[in-house]
Design an enzyme around this catalytic site. Structure first.
Site, PDB file in Angstrom:
ATOM      1  N   SER A  70      -5.880  53.659  40.254  1.00  0.00           N
ATOM      2  CA  SER A  70      -4.588  54.133  39.732  1.00  0.00           C
ATOM      3  C   SER A  70      -4.107  53.142  38.849  1.00  0.00           C
ATOM      4  CB  SER A  70      -3.586  54.536  40.942  1.00  0.00           C
ATOM      5  OG  SER A  70      -2.328  54.598  40.560  1.00  0.00           O
TER       6      SER A  70
ATOM      7  N   TYR B  82       0.259  51.631  48.274  1.00  0.00           N
ATOM      8  CA  TYR B  82      -0.569  52.538  47.580  1.00  0.00           C
ATOM      9  C   TYR B  82      -1.089  51.831  46.551  1.00  0.00           C
ATOM     10  CZ  TYR B  82      -2.329  56.125  44.326  1.00  0.00           C
ATOM     11  OH  TYR B  82      -3.250  56.663  43.733  1.00  0.00           O
TER      12      TYR B  82
END
Length: 322
Positions: free
Chosen positions: A127, A152
């Site tokens: 990501s 995350y």
């Protein structure tokens, strides 16, 4: 080619499944149909593939070694595409343990199973969040990663480091693809564009955190899928590669475009900036172009129009009532 696809019932996973099946590959799709969002939506995602030659769906959890060993022991797997995991910055602030359990423990279990069965190729969904807050754009794969802004992001960076370690120790061939804000039909309902379209048609207020000037590099799902397919074909050694749209846009400008395509006026509700959010993302695609021949082809305007059209087709009766 036999491709094991984790997270196969998700947004990107089902778009990728269609492309791979169309190209004649065998897709072994794995998903636990977890409740991070409505499992019924995931089951609807995979319904079109039922009965298609070359498609196999397995409901199970990548954290369970016995499940993976049964799967790897039954099928000859050429490459793994690892999309499974919990996504989203803000929820990870509330559930950090769950994020590390799924995204880190799940990845370790998968990698160890690959080693046990001598499967040597993996494409991993990372990501853009791993870049954290930074002033210089575009983001390059060689940038130092120092100030990650959320659990995350840390979980995804840890996944990259695990793959690099397995490459160094055991010769694993691994491409880590850093996705930049993927959108398109069937996008998760908690994602910004999906929420904005829904609220525009419902006449509800759209919450904008900060002053609406945060920049995001939005990437249409078909472009992401094209990049993944090239990575499957070419994965060799260890590489980290950006996949983005290469044209960042301010959040308020995104809303204005959606107003245009929906024909609805947004009611805006400005809120304070949220912990974990970053002010901008922008992908340098030089490496992606060199290694994968990657070039985003769907403009933001075209992609948003497609998404609005899809939403209208999916919600025809609801919109008629309004």
């Amino acid at each position: 080619m036999n491709i094991l696809l984790t997270g196969g019932a998700g947004f990107i996973g089902t778009h990728l499944t269609k492309k791979l099946l169309d190209e004649g590959h065998i897709v072994l799709a794995v998903d636990n149909f977890g409740s991070n969002y409505d499992p019924a939506l995931k089951r609807r995602n995979v319904a079109p593939f039922e009965g298609r030659p070359g498609y196999y769906l397995f409901e199970g959890d990548i954290r369970e070694s016995s499940f993976l060993h049964l799967l790897f022991g039954t099928y000859a797997i050429d490459v793994v595409v690892h999309l499974a995991g919990l996504a989203g910055v803000r929820p990870s602030l509330q559930q950090p343990a769950s994020y590390f359990d799924t995204n880190v423990t799940g990845t370790v279990t998968l990698l160890q199973t690959m080693r046990d069965f001598k499967v040597s190729k993996i494409v991993f969904a990372s990501s853009s969040s791993v870049y954290g807050e930074r002033n210089e754009i575009p983001f390059r794969e060689t940038d130092r990663i120092e100030e990650l802004a959320s659990p995350y992001a840390i979980s995804k960076r840890t996944g990259e480091m695990l793959l690099q370690n397995y490459h160094q120790l055991f010769g694993l061939n691994a491409y880590c693809l850093r996705f930049f804000t993927v959108y398109g039909p069937n996008q998760r309902p908690d994602m910004a564009i999906s929420r904005f379209i829904q609220r525009l048609f419902d006449g509800e207020r759209i919450q904008l955190f900060g002053n609406g000037q945060s920049l995001r590099d939005y990437t249409y799902v078909n472009d992401i899928v094209a990049g993944i397919v090239r990575a499957i074909e070419r994965v060799n050694g260890f590489e980290i590669i950006n996949l983005g749209g290469a044209r960042p846009v301010a959040l308020i400008d995104l809303v204005r475009k959606l107003e245009q395509y929906t024909g609805r006026k947004a009611r805006l509700d400005y809120r304070p900036e949220q912990p974990g959010d970053v002010s901008q993302t922008a992908a340098d695609l030089t490496k992606a172009a060199h290694l994968l021949g990657y070039q985003p082809r769907v403009s933001l305007e075209e992609g948003l129009q497609r998404m609005v059209n899809w939403f209208q087709a999916e919600h025809t009766s609801l919109l008629e009532e309004k």
